[in-house]
Write a protein that holds these residues in place. Structure first.
Motif, short mmCIF file in Angstrom:
data_model
loop_
_atom_site.label_atom_id
_atom_site.label_comp_id
_atom_site.label_asym_id
_atom_site.label_seq_id
_atom_site.Cartn_x
_atom_site.Cartn_y
_atom_site.Cartn_z
N THR A 42 0.82 -1.22 0.00
CA THR A 42 0.00 0.00 0.00
C THR A 42 0.85 1.26 0.00
N CYS A 43 2.18 1.11 0.02
CA CYS A 43 3.05 2.27 0.03
C CYS A 43 4.29 1.98 -0.81
N SER A 44 5.09 3.01 -1.04
CA SER A 44 6.30 2.84 -1.84
C SER A 44 7.37 3.81 -1.36
N ALA A 45 8.61 3.49 -1.72
CA ALA A 45 9.78 4.33 -1.43
C ALA A 45 9.85 4.81 0.03
N PRO A 46 9.85 3.95 1.02
CA PRO A 46 9.98 2.50 0.90
C PRO A 46 8.62 1.79 0.91
N HIS A 104 -1.17 -1.09 -7.63
CA HIS A 104 0.23 -0.69 -7.51
C HIS A 104 0.31 0.77 -7.07
N VAL A 105 1.19 1.05 -6.12
CA VAL A 105 1.38 2.41 -5.60
C VAL A 105 2.81 2.84 -5.91
N PRO A 106 3.00 4.05 -6.49
CA PRO A 106 1.98 5.06 -6.79
C PRO A 106 1.48 5.00 -8.24
N ALA A 107 2.10 4.15 -9.07
CA ALA A 107 1.74 4.13 -10.49
C ALA A 107 0.36 3.51 -10.70
N LEU A 108 -0.26 3.83 -11.81
CA LEU A 108 -1.53 3.21 -12.16
C LEU A 108 -1.27 1.77 -12.60
N GLY A 109 -2.18 0.91 -12.27
CA GLY A 109 -2.02 -0.49 -12.62
C GLY A 109 -2.17 -1.37 -11.40
N TYR A 110 -1.96 -2.68 -11.58
CA TYR A 110 -2.16 -3.65 -10.51
C TYR A 110 -1.02 -4.67 -10.51
N THR A 119 10.41 -0.42 -4.27
CA THR A 119 9.25 -0.73 -5.09
C THR A 119 8.41 -1.90 -4.57
N GLY A 120 9.04 -2.81 -3.80
CA GLY A 120 8.35 -4.03 -3.37
C GLY A 120 8.58 -5.20 -4.29
N TYR A 121 9.37 -5.00 -5.37
CA TYR A 121 9.65 -6.09 -6.31
C TYR A 121 10.67 -7.06 -5.71
N ASN A 122 10.59 -8.32 -6.12
CA ASN A 122 11.70 -9.24 -5.90
C ASN A 122 12.52 -9.27 -7.18
N CYS A 123 13.82 -9.46 -7.04
CA CYS A 123 14.71 -9.38 -8.20
C CYS A 123 15.87 -10.34 -8.02
N LEU A 124 16.55 -10.64 -9.10
CA LEU A 124 17.70 -11.54 -9.08
C LEU A 124 18.99 -10.72 -9.09
N VAL A 125 19.97 -11.16 -8.30
CA VAL A 125 21.25 -10.48 -8.18
C VAL A 125 22.35 -11.51 -8.41
#
Length: 517
Positions: free
Chosen positions: A313-317, A485-491, A353-359
């Motif tokens: 429900t939030c972003s950055a962080p 998705h917060v804050p961008a439009l979309g889901y 962003t809340g994304y998971n990513c590969l490193v």
């Protein structure tokens, strides 16, 4: 004359819709009829009936058995099963209704309480806070955990005897009511001869085969409890019952089902440590090496554990767990979960962003480390060295996820969620997906909905790919969630090919799998 108060506290959440609530209606009528046919019970028992879901309601106050009128029993539209509210209301009713001893006469017997639940308390802190005071007022508490999503370990905390039924159908519940009514009737005949106790273990009739007794140790059996049976401390759900447990036998990740629905969050324990009240995991509050995890209690979290800190429900962080971002903000944190299709990479979480990513493992030091501690650890404590992370395979996260198929439904007994077995036949836009789930009717259930990001991600298993899930029949597709998705439009969407959480525009067509519970 001293009365025996009998309080019935029954769940009526929307998990009871259909055959369960109808079985309870039939069983309640049978209980009243059988007790009225016993002269001792008829003279002694006063009965009260309460229901609980989001709130607790007193349907019938304490009433003589001969005058008791069966109430209209209906389910609420709410999924909550706030048993803690039910126990608090029950305590208040007992204080008000049960006659106390006076110099002139003895008061009523301590009440006999029967609790029926189909899941676990959704107000766990309130539930546990209500138990000590209630126990001082009750004689015998019998708990019944009914159905495949029930969690009898919670009833063990409040009840003297806990029984379990795999299903809440009319046949099984009828057998239970017959057992309960005969046991209570037998107990009323021996009141005053049990050295102050309401019932002796010998008062209980032999359990029918469809009903099992849950011992404090967690084992099941249908034997009548012996007179020497004593309560022992019960470990929280999800904690190993034995210190000799094999390291490859993994406990359930979260001691609280559906932790993402809990309203309580974090508690500062001091010394740079924060407790997540939802999962009972303890976290460091900053990038703290903790002596390279030389203390076996501290370790790098798995990806599944690290994602429990994300708040979509939030972003950055994208988290309400602010403490660990101080004094220096860093977006990516390492997990100890290796990429199943490329062992030269590991998973991390971007808390911006809340994304998971590969490193890349060689880029391990480009991310920060957050350490975790808890008895429900998924893996053995690792060191923070690059070599250990790069070479050690992580055990399967979903080893104990128990999927059971019931016709067109699949039940996840880890979360208590019920899933559509066969997804929507076509890819849909987000709006179409919402309409599809809201209009879906399967196996008599009509309360289907589009899952949240946490609910759908609970089906992921990052130890495998294509699909990244052990859910029966799961296809390696991208699925919609209900989470904006917060804050961008979309889901938010979940890619079940590799286990990636992402977002997209609502007009894109993706797969749909509905959920209820």
């Amino acid at each position: 004359m001293r009365h025996l108060p009998l309080y019935l506290l029954l769940e009526n959440s929307n998990n009871m819709v259909g055959e369960p609530i109808e079985s309870v209606k039939v069983g309640l009528g049978m209980l009243i009829s059988m007790l009225r046919n016993d002269p001792y019970a008829l003279d002694t028992i006063h009965l009260s009936f309460l229901t609980y879901s989001k709130d607790c309601q007193t349907c019938i106050p304490l009433t003589p058995l001969e005058n008791f009128q069966i109430p209209l029993l209906q389910c609420t539209p709410f999924p909550e099963a706030n048993l803690g509210k039910g126990l608090n209301t029950l305590y208040q009713k007992i204080q008000l209704e049960v006659r106390k001893n006076t110099p002139e006469q003895k008061g009523d017997w301590k009440p006999l309480v029967f609790i029926l639940t189909t899941g676990s308390p959704t107000d766990l802190n309130v539930f546990r806070g209500a138990i000590p005071a209630l126990k001082k007022l009750t004689g015998i508490v019998i708990g019944c955990a009914a159905g495949p999503t029930s969690r009898p370990e919670y009833l063990l905390e409040v009840a003297d005897y806990v029984l379990s039924m795999d299903t809440l159908d009319q046949s099984t519940f009828t057998q239970f009511i017959q057992w309960l009514s005969r046991s209570v009737a037998k107990g009323t005949q021996s009141l005053g001869t049990n050295h102050g106790k309401l019932l002796n273990p010998q008062d209980f009739m032999k359990l029918p085969p469809a009903i099992q007794k849950i011992d404090p140790s967690g084992s099941r059996g249908n034997a009548v409890p012996s007179q020497t049976t004593a309560k022992v401390p019960v470990k929280p759900a999800g904690v190993s019952a034995s210190p000799k447990q094999s390291p490859t036998t993994l406990p359930v990740l979260n001691p609280i089902k559906r932790w993402w629905n809990q309203t309580v969050f974090f508690d500062d324990l001091g010394s740079g440590i924060t407790l997540d009240k939802r999962t009972q995991l303890r976290w460091t509050q900053k990038d703290d090496v903790r002596n390279d995890c030389s203390n076996n209690a501290w370790r790098l979290p798995s990806l599944k554990e690290l994602l429990t800190l994300v708040d979509y429900t939030c972003s950055a962080p994208a988290t309400k767990f602010q403490n660990f971002l101080k004094p220096k903000f860093h977006t990516k944190f390492n997990s100890n979960t290796l990429c199943s299709f490329n062992l030269e990479q590991h998973w991390a979480v971007d808390f911006k962003t809340g994304y998971n990513c590969l490193v890349e493992n060689l880029q391990y030091h480009s991310c920060k480390n957050l350490y975790v501690q808890g008895e429900n650890s998924q893996v053995q404590p690792p060191t923070s060295s690059l070599q250990t992370l790069a070479t050690r395979l992580i055990p399967k996260l979903n080893t104990l996820m128990n999927f059971k198929t019931f016709g067109d439904l699949i039940l996840d007994s880890e979360t208590g969620l019920m899933w559509q077995r066969i997804p929507a036949p076509n890819s849909l836009t987000w709006k179409q997906a919402q309409e599809y789930c809201n209009s879906l009717s399967l196996e008599g259930f009509k309360d289907w909905r589009l899952p949240s990001i946490h609910e759908l991600a609970s089906l992921l298993d990052w130890s495998q790919s294509n699909p990244a899930s052990s859910f029966p029949g799961m296809k390696a597709l991208i699925y919609w969630t209900a989470t904006p998705h917060v804050p961008a439009l979309g889901y938010w969407v979940v890619d079940f090919e590799y286990g990636i959480l992402n977002m997209d525009d609502e007009d894109k067509p993706y797969a749909v799998r509905c959920v209820r519970g």
